[in-house]
Design a protein around this motif. Structure first.
Motif: not given
Length: 267
Positions: A7-11, A13-17, A183-184
């Motif tokens: 969950t934190t890894q996806v968050a 990645g999405v927030s950085a992008f 979503p992030a």
């Protein structure tokens, strides 16, 4: 490390992008561009802080000044056309986009601190909530900015040649970046909620375990203690059954023999 689960890894990645996309949109002057169909367009492109003209002259003002090239929208040379160049909706777009950018900047050091924090640290949940809150508010501000600009940016009351003006790629980056921030941020807040409930369950289980051990240690009888019979209580002895005695024979019947060792009474 902080990003130790999916969950934190996806968050992250999405927030950085999304942050990268919005920073590019915030700095580039291609929110509104001409489509290239005009041979000599007076307006070429515009961003949040820069506008490009080509031999532009405001026909509603009585002066001969013509504007060429790209300059900052608050440049002193644009002062005479500031009422045309800086309408209210454009100022609102700049304001909300700046607020979104500030929220992203606040989330950046918090994210770096979160990545260096262990899950057992007391600040772990607070950092998750802080990063998620900044990104959610940033998404709201950015979404308001792109909605306002999308509704008013290519209107006929603003830049010349409005029939040939389109939204540029900077605007598209701003839309995608501001939308993905939501979503992030929600993923960060969901993970913070999970960690909080996990810690509460661990604390409750630890307290129950400690209470149970103390209870059984105090309530268990000693193994070598002898069992001493207890004396009957007065209430028990009071209601104890008395030994039966032989009844008096009825008239006309022979008395039965007394039991061995018994005493016959005739009252």
């Amino acid at each position: 490390m902080g990003a130790s689960n999916r969950t934190t890894q996806v968050a992250l990645g999405v927030s950085a992008f999304s942050f990268l996309l919005f920073v590019i949109a915030f700095a580039t002057p291609y929110w509104l561009v001409t489509d290239g169909r005009l041979t000599e367009p007076r307006f070429t492109n515009l961003g949040l802080w820069e506008v490009c003209f080509s031999n532009f002259q405001d026909i509603h003002r009585f002066y001969d000044t013509r504007f060429n090239g790209c300059m900052w929208v608050f440049e002193e040379e644009y002062y005479i056309i500031s009422d045309f160049l800086l309408p209210g909706f454009y100022i609102a777009v700049q304001l909300f986009a700046t607020l979104c950018f500030v929220m992203c900047l606040l989330a950046l050091p918090l994210t770096l601190l979160f990545l260096r924090t262990s899950r057992d640290d007391d600040r772990y949940v607070v950092l998750l909530l802080s990063v998620g809150t900044c990104q959610v508010f940033g998404s709201i501000f950015g979404f308001i900015a792109v909605v306002i600009f999308g509704a008013k940016g290519d209107s006929r009351d603003w830049m010349p040649g409005w029939q040939n003006n389109d939204m540029g790629w900077s605007f598209a980056f701003a839309v995608v970046g501001s939308v993905l921030l939501l979503p992030a941020g929600i993923l960060y807040m969901v993970q913070a909620r999970r960690e909080r409930y996990k810690r509460l369950n661990e604390i409750s289980n630890r307290e129950i375990s400690e209470y149970g051990d103390d209870y059984y240690q105090h309530q268990a009888p000693p193994a070598a203690a002898a069992v001493v019979p207890s004396a009957p209580s007065p209430s028990t002895s009071y209601f104890a059954p008395e030994p039966s005695r032989p009844r008096r024979p009825q008239p006309g019947r022979a008395p039965s023999a007394p039991p061995h060792g018994g005493i016959q009474t005739d009252i």
